[in-house]
Scaffold this motif. Structure first.
Motif, PDB file in Angstrom:
ATOM      1  N   THR A 380       0.842  -1.205   0.000  1.00 25.85           N
ATOM      2  CA  THR A 380       0.000   0.000   0.000  1.00 25.85           C
ATOM      3  C   THR A 380       0.873   1.249   0.000  1.00 25.85           C
ATOM      4  OG1 THR A 380      -1.747  -1.188   1.186  1.00 25.85           O
ATOM      5  CG2 THR A 380      -1.839   1.214   1.249  1.00 25.85           C
ATOM      6  N   ALA A 381       1.869   1.285   0.888  1.00 22.91           N
ATOM      7  CA  ALA A 381       2.788   2.435   0.958  1.00 22.91           C
ATOM      8  C   ALA A 381       3.561   2.581  -0.358  1.00 22.91           C
ATOM      9  CB  ALA A 381       3.753   2.256   2.130  1.00 22.91           C
ATOM     10  N   VAL A 394      -0.851  12.550  -5.572  1.00 21.73           N
ATOM     11  CA  VAL A 394      -0.873  11.950  -4.229  1.00 21.73           C
ATOM     12  C   VAL A 394      -2.238  11.313  -3.980  1.00 21.73           C
ATOM     13  CG1 VAL A 394      -0.590  12.355  -1.758  1.00 21.73           C
ATOM     14  CG2 VAL A 394       0.758  13.686  -3.383  1.00 21.73           C
ATOM     15  N   ILE A 395      -2.218  10.043  -3.577  1.00 21.19           N
ATOM     16  CA  ILE A 395      -3.465   9.325  -3.273  1.00 21.19           C
ATOM     17  C   ILE A 395      -3.467   8.905  -1.808  1.00 21.19           C
ATOM     18  CG2 ILE A 395      -3.860   8.481  -5.625  1.00 21.19           C
ATOM     19  CD1 ILE A 395      -2.637   5.783  -4.759  1.00 21.19           C
ATOM     20  N   ASP A 396      -4.651   8.583  -1.304  1.00 26.59           N
ATOM     21  CA  ASP A 396      -4.739   8.140   0.097  1.00 26.59           C
ATOM     22  C   ASP A 396      -4.492   6.642   0.182  1.00 26.59           C
ATOM     23  OD1 ASP A 396      -7.544   6.809   1.506  1.00 26.59           O
ATOM     24  OD2 ASP A 396      -7.488   7.123  -0.667  1.00 26.59           O
ATOM     25  N   THR A 397      -4.518   6.128   1.393  1.00 27.52           N
ATOM     26  CA  THR A 397      -4.176   4.723   1.638  1.00 27.52           C
ATOM     27  C   THR A 397      -5.193   3.743   1.044  1.00 27.52           C
ATOM     28  OG1 THR A 397      -5.200   5.127   3.807  1.00 27.52           O
ATOM     29  CG2 THR A 397      -2.790   5.082   3.719  1.00 27.52           C
ATOM     30  N   HIS A 398      -6.481   4.098   1.074  1.00 31.19           N
ATOM     31  CA  HIS A 398      -7.516   3.201   0.544  1.00 31.19           C
ATOM     32  C   HIS A 398      -7.410   3.109  -0.980  1.00 31.19           C
ATOM     33  CE1 HIS A 398      -8.797   4.652   4.447  1.00 31.19           C
ATOM     34  NE2 HIS A 398      -9.558   3.571   4.570  1.00 31.19           N
ATOM     35  N   LYS A 429      -7.017  13.020   4.642  1.00 27.72           N
ATOM     36  CA  LYS A 429      -7.705  12.331   5.730  1.00 27.72           C
ATOM     37  C   LYS A 429      -6.755  11.371   6.462  1.00 27.72           C
ATOM     38  CE  LYS A 429     -12.438  11.497   6.519  1.00 27.72           C
ATOM     39  NZ  LYS A 429     -13.756  11.635   6.014  1.00 27.72           N
ATOM     40  N   PHE A 430      -5.666  11.009   5.797  1.00 27.00           N
ATOM     41  CA  PHE A 430      -4.738  10.015   6.349  1.00 27.00           C
ATOM     42  C   PHE A 430      -3.302  10.514   6.176  1.00 27.00           C
ATOM     43  CE2 PHE A 430      -8.599   8.075   4.810  1.00 27.00           C
ATOM     44  CZ  PHE A 430      -9.051   7.443   5.955  1.00 27.00           C
ATOM     45  N   THR A 431      -3.088  11.769   6.648  1.00 25.31           N
ATOM     46  CA  THR A 431      -1.832  12.460   6.335  1.00 25.31           C
ATOM     47  C   THR A 431      -0.590  11.711   6.822  1.00 25.31           C
ATOM     48  OG1 THR A 431      -2.357  13.778   8.295  1.00 25.31           O
ATOM     49  CG2 THR A 431      -2.683  14.810   6.153  1.00 25.31           C
ATOM     50  N   ARG A 432      -0.632  11.187   8.051  1.00 26.78           N
ATOM     51  CA  ARG A 432       0.594  10.562   8.592  1.00 26.78           C
ATOM     52  C   ARG A 432       0.996   9.347   7.755  1.00 26.78           C
ATOM     53  NH1 ARG A 432       3.409  11.902  12.741  1.00 26.78           N
ATOM     54  NH2 ARG A 432       1.732  13.161  13.649  1.00 26.78           N
ATOM     55  N   SER A 433       0.038   8.499   7.452  1.00 26.52           N
ATOM     56  CA  SER A 433       0.341   7.299   6.654  1.00 26.52           C
ATOM     57  C   SER A 433       0.827   7.677   5.255  1.00 26.52           C
ATOM     58  CB  SER A 433      -0.905   6.409   6.536  1.00 26.52           C
ATOM     59  OG  SER A 433      -1.344   6.005   7.800  1.00 26.52           O
ATOM     60  N   VAL A 434       0.200   8.693   4.662  1.00 30.98           N
ATOM     61  CA  VAL A 434       0.576   9.125   3.307  1.00 30.98           C
ATOM     62  C   VAL A 434       1.982   9.720   3.315  1.00 30.98           C
ATOM     63  CG1 VAL A 434       0.050  10.797   1.476  1.00 30.98           C
ATOM     64  CG2 VAL A 434      -1.790   9.430   2.477  1.00 30.98           C
ATOM     65  N   MET A 435       2.260  10.598   4.273  1.00 30.73           N
ATOM     66  CA  MET A 435       3.578  11.236   4.333  1.00 30.73           C
ATOM     67  C   MET A 435       4.683  10.209   4.612  1.00 30.73           C
ATOM     68  SD  MET A 435       3.320  14.414   3.557  1.00 30.73           S
ATOM     69  CE  MET A 435       4.532  15.509   4.303  1.00 30.73           C
ATOM     70  N   LEU A 438       5.566   8.487   1.544  1.00 26.74           N
ATOM     71  CA  LEU A 438       6.340   9.351   0.644  1.00 26.74           C
ATOM     72  C   LEU A 438       7.744   9.636   1.190  1.00 26.74           C
ATOM     73  CD1 LEU A 438       3.518  11.885  -0.320  1.00 26.74           C
ATOM     74  CD2 LEU A 438       4.463  10.068  -1.755  1.00 26.74           C
ATOM     75  N   GLY A 439       8.081   8.989   2.317  1.00 29.59           N
ATOM     76  CA  GLY A 439       9.407   9.182   2.903  1.00 29.59           C
ATOM     77  C   GLY A 439       9.550  10.479   3.669  1.00 29.59           C
ATOM     78  N   GLU A 440       8.395  11.063   4.051  1.00 26.84           N
ATOM     79  CA  GLU A 440       8.393  12.358   4.760  1.00 26.84           C
ATOM     80  C   GLU A 440       7.762  12.148   6.142  1.00 26.84           C
ATOM     81  OE1 GLU A 440       9.179  15.486   3.445  1.00 26.84           O
ATOM     82  OE2 GLU A 440       9.789  14.781   1.466  1.00 26.84           O
ATOM     83  N   GLU A 441       8.529  11.600   7.074  1.00 27.31           N
ATOM     84  CA  GLU A 441       7.916  11.179   8.347  1.00 27.31           C
ATOM     85  C   GLU A 441       7.529  12.337   9.255  1.00 27.31           C
ATOM     86  OE1 GLU A 441       9.208   7.813  10.395  1.00 27.31           O
ATOM     87  OE2 GLU A 441       9.993   6.798   8.622  1.00 27.31           O
TER      88      GLU A 441
END
Length: 496
Positions: A380-381, A394-398, A429-435, A438-441
């Motif tokens: 997914t990531a 940029v897409i979300d996790t779902h 809606k899922f910024t932490r997982s998306v970032m 993208l390697g941007e923790e």
């Protein structure tokens, strides 16, 4: 031609569309399905010139036959208005070899807005048509998005109250903040110390509790549902698949009659069932690609013919799909049995009592329209990262689960038909997982700091829905155990 609705478990008489919307769930525990799927008899060259609202009328009027033209158009125009941040309502974005159908331009930046913007209007119109005197109590369980979208739709709608239950530790921080800051004198949000399936099971049990129904009636209330089990949720979802196909024709991406594939990230099975109904109406869909996350209950079902919820419940970065009981699958099972309500009821009883059921080989052979697969958390990531690198999108996790499964599908089948991927939520809606993908923790930033970082990275403005909750006060802080949900409902409604 009038379309009536019957129960998948068959004990109840067929009812009108408005009554099916009001009831939500049949009294025998089954789901309402149309007695026949109407055909899409509007020429595609006409549909290709229509707005979203006009398309919605053409599709929905075929299903909701006891609504007058004025009633239905009034509901549609109230729903699909400036609440959406684009006039197209559901635009297509071409990226990485597919067309992403953006279903997140509504008030709560998730696809649930597409149906839940119109459901309150359908329901209050249905109540008037059926001379309902009681106040309607919308009772719903959410895995993150339905609850907020339903509350946004029903907030301060006269003659209604809405009570939403969500898993306290099973939604993203942004999802939770959206819910607990919801305004409206008739809105109530309750966290539960359990998972989504616990909440959904308890809600279904309350719907089937005749003693509770009698107590409610005496106090001037009656339950209805805003979950995807309500046919008033499902019918509006068919619209955007028709609109997406017509948009591709209009833009010269495909020719009228050319087949496409549709990929849907799937939890409760409602969104992909709507695509299946669109195909049954005559939309040229070749394959319905059902994308699961690590909970993979649907992937296993399509592979083996056995639906087995007896497994560990996994919390993933795509929480709206963290579901082990896909309620809407019952509607497909009913069709696979040849509309044998007795057989369908028997399978559902087996699921509730023993945790599993197995369909016959004959039924399994009818699943040729579907392809199922799943994505691990790493996959997914990777999908988020790859699509950003390849297409600066940029897409979300779902949506990433769907994109990852689509890649597997092409690799297995070499099928390169034009493909629409249902993009079911905004990455905001899922910024932490998306970032992180993208390697941007940015471990030092809170979720709203991450929102700003994502905006800077993607060049996409922060959605209004996120800005509004940034400093909004918490208005709902009730948390109960799943077993105490009925008591919480009575307390909210002041029923002794």
């Amino acid at each position: 031609m009038q379309v009536l609705y019957k129960s998948t478990r068959g004990k109840e008489q067929a009812v009108t569309a408005s009554m099916a919307i009001l009831k939500g769930l049949s009294e025998d525990g089954g789901l309402f399905v149309p007695e026949s799927i109407p055909q899409l008899d509007v020429p595609m060259d006409k549909l290709a010139q229509m707005t979203y609202q006009e398309t919605a009328y053409e599709v929905m009027s075929r299903f909701l036959t006891d609504f007058t033209e004025d009633e239905l158009k009034n509901c549609i125009n109230k729903a699909y208005d400036s609440k959406f941040d684009t006039e197209k309502i559901a635009p297509l974005h071409e990226a990485d070899g597919a067309y992403f159908l953006e279903l997140f331009h509504g008030a709560t930046i998730a696809f649930k807005d597409m149906a839940l913007s119109i459901l309150p209007h359908l329901m209050t119109t249905a109540a008037k048509k059926n001379n309902v005197k009681n106040e309607i109590v919308i009772l719903t369980a959410t895995s993150g998005d339905t609850g907020k979208a339903a509350m946004a739709g029903f907030a301060d709608v006269p003659g209604t109250k809405i009570i939403v239950f969500y898993p306290k530790h099973g939604v993203s921080p942004i999802q939770e903040k959206q819910m607990v800051t919801q305004k409206g004198a008739n809105t109530y949000v309750v966290g539960i110390t359990g998972n989504f399936d616990d909440a959904q099971t308890a809600v279904k049990k309350m719907f089937n509790d005749h003693e509770l129904a009698a107590e409610l009636d005496q106090a001037g209330f009656q339950f209805s549902s805003a979950n995807s089990i309500n046919i008033g949720r499902l019918v509006p979802q068919i619209v955007y698949y028709v609109y997406a196909y017509a948009s591709l024709v209009r833009d010269g991406r495909i020719k009228d009659g050319q087949e496409i594939n549709v990929v849907v990230p799937t939890g409760n099975f409602g969104n992909i069932l709507a695509a299946y109904y669109a195909k049954q109406m005559g939309l040229p869909i070749h394959k319905l690609i059902c994308a699961s996350n690590e909970n993979r209950v649907l992937y296993d079902f399509f592979r083996t013919g056995t639906y087995d919820r007896k497994r560990d419940f996994i919390l993933t970065t795509s929480p709206s799909m963290d579901i082990l009981i896909s309620s809407n699958l019952e509607r497909l099972i009913y069709r696979l049995t040849g509309e044998n309500a007795e057989k369908c009821a028997e399978l559902m009883k087996s699921l509730s009592e023993g945790g599993e059921y197995t369909i016959t080989d004959e039924m399994k052979a009818q699943l040729v329209d579907f392809y199922g697969n799943f994505c691990s958390e790493d996959e997914t990531a990777q999908a988020i990262s790859d699509i950003y690198k390849n297409s600066n999108y940029v897409i979300d996790t779902h949506t990433a689960v769907a994109a990852g499964v689509y890649k597997k599908y092409v690799s297995e089948t070499a099928d390169h038909l034009p493909t629409v991927i249902a993009s079911t939520a905004s990455p905001y809606k899922f910024t932490r997982s998306v970032m992180e993908a993208l390697g941007e923790e940015h471990k030092d930033l809170d979720d709203f700091g991450l929102v700003d970082a994502l905006s800077a990275l993607s060049g996409v403005p922060v959605p209004r829905a996120v800005e509004e909750i940034r400093t909004a006060p918490v208005l709902h802080d009730r948390v109960v155990d799943a077993v105490d949900m009925p008591a919480a409902v009575k307390d909210i409604l002041k029923i002794k």
